[in-house]
Design a protein around this motif. Structure first.
Motif, PDB file in Angstrom:
ATOM      1  N   ILE A 167       0.834  -1.208   0.000  1.00 23.67           N
ATOM      2  CA  ILE A 167       0.000   0.000   0.000  1.00 23.67           C
ATOM      3  C   ILE A 167       0.868   1.257   0.000  1.00 23.67           C
ATOM      4  CG2 ILE A 167      -1.713   1.302   1.330  1.00 23.67           C
ATOM      5  CD1 ILE A 167      -2.806  -1.387   2.329  1.00 23.67           C
ATOM      6  N   ASN A 168       1.937   1.254   0.793  1.00 24.79           N
ATOM      7  CA  ASN A 168       2.796   2.435   0.885  1.00 24.79           C
ATOM      8  C   ASN A 168       3.659   2.642  -0.354  1.00 24.79           C
ATOM      9  OD1 ASN A 168       1.858   2.917   3.485  1.00 24.79           O
ATOM     10  ND2 ASN A 168       3.480   1.704   4.443  1.00 24.79           N
ATOM     11  N   LEU A 169       3.780   1.609  -1.194  1.00 25.27           N
ATOM     12  CA  LEU A 169       4.668   1.680  -2.348  1.00 25.27           C
ATOM     13  C   LEU A 169       4.041   2.432  -3.515  1.00 25.27           C
ATOM     14  CD1 LEU A 169       7.451   0.741  -3.371  1.00 25.27           C
ATOM     15  CD2 LEU A 169       6.374  -1.392  -4.116  1.00 25.27           C
ATOM     16  N   TYR A 170       2.735   2.678  -3.478  1.00 19.99           N
ATOM     17  CA  TYR A 170       2.040   3.278  -4.623  1.00 19.99           C
ATOM     18  C   TYR A 170       1.220   4.483  -4.187  1.00 19.99           C
ATOM     19  CZ  TYR A 170       3.237  -0.958  -7.201  1.00 19.99           C
ATOM     20  OH  TYR A 170       3.922  -1.971  -7.818  1.00 19.99           O
ATOM     21  N   GLN A 171       1.088   5.413  -5.114  1.00 18.49           N
ATOM     22  CA  GLN A 171       0.245   6.590  -4.889  1.00 18.49           C
ATOM     23  C   GLN A 171      -1.189   6.231  -5.291  1.00 18.49           C
ATOM     24  OE1 GLN A 171       2.481   9.424  -7.315  1.00 18.49           O
ATOM     25  NE2 GLN A 171       3.128  10.490  -5.467  1.00 18.49           N
ATOM     26  N   MET A 172      -1.799   5.392  -4.494  1.00 17.20           N
ATOM     27  CA  MET A 172      -3.146   4.911  -4.791  1.00 17.20           C
ATOM     28  C   MET A 172      -4.006   5.006  -3.532  1.00 17.20           C
ATOM     29  SD  MET A 172      -2.246   1.565  -7.147  1.00 17.20           S
ATOM     30  CE  MET A 172      -3.959   1.052  -7.253  1.00 17.20           C
ATOM     31  N   THR A 173      -5.252   5.443  -3.729  1.00 16.31           N
ATOM     32  CA  THR A 173      -6.186   5.525  -2.610  1.00 16.31           C
ATOM     33  C   THR A 173      -6.784   4.137  -2.331  1.00 16.31           C
ATOM     34  OG1 THR A 173      -8.062   6.000  -4.069  1.00 16.31           O
ATOM     35  CG2 THR A 173      -6.774   7.877  -3.268  1.00 16.31           C
ATOM     36  N   ALA A 174      -7.458   4.028  -1.189  1.00 15.01           N
ATOM     37  CA  ALA A 174      -8.114   2.764  -0.844  1.00 15.01           C
ATOM     38  C   ALA A 174      -9.161   2.396  -1.894  1.00 15.01           C
ATOM     39  CB  ALA A 174      -8.759   2.878   0.542  1.00 15.01           C
ATOM     40  N   LEU A 539       2.154   4.249 -10.986  1.00 16.32           N
ATOM     41  CA  LEU A 539       1.862   4.897  -9.708  1.00 16.32           C
ATOM     42  C   LEU A 539       2.858   4.511  -8.614  1.00 16.32           C
ATOM     43  CD1 LEU A 539      -2.013   4.369  -9.738  1.00 16.32           C
ATOM     44  CD2 LEU A 539      -0.782   6.471 -10.293  1.00 16.32           C
ATOM     45  N   LYS A 540       3.868   3.721  -8.974  1.00 17.57           N
ATOM     46  CA  LYS A 540       4.832   3.264  -7.971  1.00 17.57           C
ATOM     47  C   LYS A 540       5.776   4.393  -7.573  1.00 17.57           C
ATOM     48  CE  LYS A 540       6.860  -0.788  -8.373  1.00 17.57           C
ATOM     49  NZ  LYS A 540       7.790  -1.859  -8.819  1.00 17.57           N
ATOM     50  N   MET A 541       6.120   4.439  -6.285  1.00 18.65           N
ATOM     51  CA  MET A 541       7.123   5.379  -5.776  1.00 18.65           C
ATOM     52  C   MET A 541       8.380   4.562  -5.469  1.00 18.65           C
ATOM     53  SD  MET A 541       4.827   7.899  -3.355  1.00 18.65           S
ATOM     54  CE  MET A 541       3.982   6.575  -2.501  1.00 18.65           C
ATOM     55  N   LYS A 542       9.319   4.568  -6.406  1.00 20.70           N
ATOM     56  CA  LYS A 542      10.482   3.686  -6.325  1.00 20.70           C
ATOM     57  C   LYS A 542      11.338   3.960  -5.085  1.00 20.70           C
ATOM     58  CE  LYS A 542      10.946   2.655 -11.247  1.00 20.70           C
ATOM     59  NZ  LYS A 542      10.644   1.223 -11.041  1.00 20.70           N
ATOM     60  N   GLU A 543      11.280   5.186  -4.583  1.00 21.32           N
ATOM     61  CA  GLU A 543      12.098   5.487  -3.409  1.00 21.32           C
ATOM     62  C   GLU A 543      11.628   4.741  -2.159  1.00 21.32           C
ATOM     63  OE1 GLU A 543       8.831   8.579  -3.706  1.00 21.32           O
ATOM     64  OE2 GLU A 543      10.261   7.578  -5.054  1.00 21.32           O
ATOM     65  N   PRO A 547      14.538  -3.435   0.324  1.00 21.11           N
ATOM     66  CA  PRO A 547      15.602  -4.248  -0.285  1.00 21.11           C
ATOM     67  C   PRO A 547      15.085  -5.520  -0.932  1.00 21.11           C
ATOM     68  CG  PRO A 547      16.325  -3.397   1.840  1.00 21.11           C
ATOM     69  CD  PRO A 547      14.880  -3.040   1.708  1.00 21.11           C
ATOM     70  N   LEU A 548      14.089  -6.171  -0.311  1.00 19.65           N
ATOM     71  CA  LEU A 548      13.540  -7.388  -0.907  1.00 19.65           C
ATOM     72  C   LEU A 548      12.797  -7.096  -2.201  1.00 19.65           C
ATOM     73  CD1 LEU A 548      12.257  -9.417   2.180  1.00 19.65           C
ATOM     74  CD2 LEU A 548      14.313  -9.791   0.837  1.00 19.65           C
ATOM     75  N   ASP A 549      12.131  -5.916  -2.273  1.00 18.73           N
ATOM     76  CA  ASP A 549      11.473  -5.527  -3.525  1.00 18.73           C
ATOM     77  C   ASP A 549      12.503  -5.388  -4.638  1.00 18.73           C
ATOM     78  OD1 ASP A 549       8.863  -5.420  -2.557  1.00 18.73           O
ATOM     79  OD2 ASP A 549       9.166  -3.403  -1.759  1.00 18.73           O
ATOM     80  N   ILE A 550      13.624  -4.740  -4.325  1.00 13.28           N
ATOM     81  CA  ILE A 550      14.670  -4.531  -5.333  1.00 13.28           C
ATOM     82  C   ILE A 550      15.239  -5.870  -5.792  1.00 13.28           C
ATOM     83  CG2 ILE A 550      16.945  -3.508  -5.732  1.00 13.28           C
ATOM     84  CD1 ILE A 550      16.146  -1.317  -3.701  1.00 13.28           C
ATOM     85  N   ILE A 551      15.498  -6.765  -4.845  1.00 12.59           N
ATOM     86  CA  ILE A 551      16.039  -8.086  -5.202  1.00 12.59           C
ATOM     87  C   ILE A 551      15.041  -8.858  -6.061  1.00 12.59           C
ATOM     88  CG2 ILE A 551      16.735 -10.327  -4.257  1.00 12.59           C
ATOM     89  CD1 ILE A 551      17.806  -8.787  -1.801  1.00 12.59           C
ATOM     90  N   HIS A 552      13.750  -8.781  -5.687  1.00 10.41           N
ATOM     91  CA  HIS A 552      12.735  -9.481  -6.458  1.00 10.41           C
ATOM     92  C   HIS A 552      12.677  -8.959  -7.896  1.00 10.41           C
ATOM     93  CE1 HIS A 552       8.929 -11.392  -7.513  1.00 10.41           C
ATOM     94  NE2 HIS A 552       8.535 -10.213  -7.966  1.00 10.41           N
TER      95      HIS A 552
END
Length: 569
Positions: A167-174, A539-543, A547-552
């Motif tokens: 949820i925190n990784l994207y600029q998306m509402t509920a 809509l992803k906020m790469k910042e 670390p696991l997201d980056i590895i994946h």
């Protein structure tokens, strides 16, 4: 519920049992003489669980966890001493293939709850697109088929369906998340709760951290590493990368695992391969590692042998139960289809009845207008006829006056001229009156023709009304006919079904066919995940990536998949 287990006057101990970490709990009273197996068997009987080899009773001890030993008395183990004693009933070992190995619905449901909990608590790393798809199956398992009239916007507002990391990784509402989950949810129509839970497990079992127990270890050089123990073997990881192992030891390539004090030794089957040694800092952790190694290896070997009579019996009963449920679903589906067809036919008849009533009403109005028009034309014709008679009478009087003037024309010249002038005026008036009379006569004739046409129109309108009334005769306004059309009637006999062996064999063949289609479904699943990923990628906020997201993401780009060796036999 509270379950009382008393043996005469033996002292009892209170136990608080938590099923799948907080989803359900119950309180037991058990004898202080009971061993772990006595308590475990009681719990399994209470749940109706026969596939007991996957599960265990876990408790917390200091900063680690331990599993209740079956052969020792409960109170002789290091369980918490406060009352009630709290134990967690959890899956201790995971299947290699959930669809093939999990037989009972209760076993499948318990695994579904535990895996879902681990994904939401981020103990299992799950990519965002897979999280959305898993959430849609979790919603289907809870709510059944999607119904837009029931499942309106906001019905998932109180549900916990996605990991907070996603949820925190994207600029998306509920609302945006709910829209995407609902779009996937609507595509699952026709599945039962059990099928939705199994689809969830089939997706989850391909996640890199699924079913892996991690332990901090050191190699002979003192380097910190992670040991992963799962259904397929042992894996060695870097401490900051739990997704991609540096090396793996499948169970069928391990000759021996041993430990003395704090040192473990893994001896490969191939004697030319180097022995791998590592150590852990705590004795309790060593014992836990050894337990998991022994249990997972035993299940690994068990899967590759012929099923025991108990398992064969369970699988036969499960197949019969699934076949019975499928027959029941087909029967219910047919009843639903026939009911919907009957309702559609009823609606069509009601619409036709309303249409005929409207036509009858319009015909009555047309008849009324025709009658009014005929009366008006008759009145006009009578008036025109009277006017024509009056004009004819005036013309006759004018002619009489002209004759009289001619008789008296013997008078003087001036009088004659005057009389000639009057006679000329009288002739002109008589001519005018004659023309007007002729015109009125023609108008009266035309009105008689219009009257005749109006009466003919009235006759046709009455005939039309008679036809419509004859169509409406079997109905009453707002009511349906007493009997349905022949093609819509059906008897309960058509809904019966004989449960024959041939049906069982056919259903079994269909189940086998589903296994063959697994690869095609996997391809469809990957396409679905890629489509979801494309939808939300912008809509992803790469910042905010972990670390696991980056590895994946790196593994995905490189095509790395540690599960590619999973399906050897």
């Amino acid at each position: 519920d509270t379950i009382l287990v008393l043996k005469g006057e033996e002292p009892c101990q209170s136990l608080q049992l938590v099923i799948i970490q907080g989803n359900a709990s119950c309180r037991f009273l058990f004898s202080v003489k009971w061993k772990g197996k006595d308590l475990f068997d009681l719990v399994c009987r209470t749940l109706g669980l026969r596939e007991t080899w996957f599960f265990g009773l876990q408790y917390n001890i200091k900063d680690t966890v331990a599993w209740l030993k079956m052969e020792k008395r409960v109170l002789d183990q290091e369980v918490p001493q406060e009352e009630p004693i709290t134990l967690h009933f959890l899956a201790k070992f995971y299947p290699e293939n959930a669809e093939e190995e999990l037989v009972q619905d209760i076993t499948q449901h318990l695994f579904f709850l535990q895996v879902k909990m681990k994904i939401l608590e981020e103990e299992i790393h799950c990519p965002p697109e897979a999280s959305v798809l898993l959430a849609s199956y979790a919603v289907h398992a809870k709510y059944g088929d999607y119904d837009p009239n029931v499942h309106k916007t906001g019905f998932l507002a109180e549900e916990e369906l996605l990991p907070k990391r996603v949820i925190n990784l994207y600029q998306m509402t509920a609302e945006m998340w709910e829209e995407r989950i609902t779009a996937c949810y609507a595509e699952h129509r026709g599945r039962t709760r059990d099928e939705a839970e199994m689809e969830y497990l089939k997706i989850a079992q391909d996640l890199d951290m699924y079913g892996v127990n991690y332990f901090l270890i050191r190699n002979k050089k003192g380097t910190d590493l992670l040991l992963g123990v799962d259904a397929l073997g042992l894996h060695i990881y870097e401490p900051d990368n739990r997704l991609t192992p540096k090396c793996s030891f499948p169970w069928n390539e391990i000759r021996n695992i041993s430990y003395s004090d704090k040192e473990f030794t893994i001896k490969p089957l191939d004697k030319k391969t180097n022995v791998f040694k590592f150590n852990s800092s705590r004795l309790r952790v060593n014992k836990l590692i050894l337990q998991l190694c022994i249990g997972n290896h035993d299940l690994f070997m068990r899967r590759r042998r012929v099923d025991s009579l108990e398992v064969q019996q369970m699988k036969a009963q499960a197949r019969e139960e699934r076949a019975r449920k499928q027959v029941e679903r087909q029967r219910l589906q047919r009843e639903k289809q026939l009911r919907e067809e009957a309702e559609r036919a009823r609606d069509d008849l009601e619409r036709r009845l309303i249409q005929l009533q409207d036509e009858a009403h319009m015909a009555n109005e047309a008849l009324l207008r025709s009658e009014q028009t005929a009366d008006l034309l008759a009145e006009k014709a009578q008036i025109a006829e009277e006017e024509a008679k009056l004009l004819a009478q005036k013309a006759a009087e004018a002619e009489t006056e002209m004759q009289r003037i001619k008789v008296t024309a013997i008078r003087g010249q001036e009088e004659r001229q005057l009389m000639e002038q009057k006679m000329l005026e009288a002739e002109m008036l008589a001519l005018k009156m004659a023309k007007e009379s002729e015109r009125r006569a023609k108008e009266a004739e035309q009105l008689r023709q219009d009257l005749q046409e109006a009466r003919e129109s009235e006759r046709r309108a009455k005939h039309k009304l008679l036809e419509i009334t004859s169509c409406l005769h079997p109905f009453s306004p707002g009511m349906l006919p007493d009997s349905m059309p022949p093609d819509l009637s059906f008897s309960r006999e058509n809904l019966s079904f004989d449960f024959k062996d041939t049906d069982m064999k056919r259903l079994s063949m269909e189940i086998e066919k589903e296994k063959v289609e697994y690869m095609e479904k996997s391809k469809h699943l990957q396409e679905q995940l890629n489509e979801l990923k494309t939808e939300i990628e912008s809509l992803k906020m790469k910042e905010r990536e972990t670390p696991l997201d980056i590895i994946h993401n790196q593994n995905t780009e490189q095509g790395t998949n540690i599960h590619k060796w999973k399906y050897y036999k």
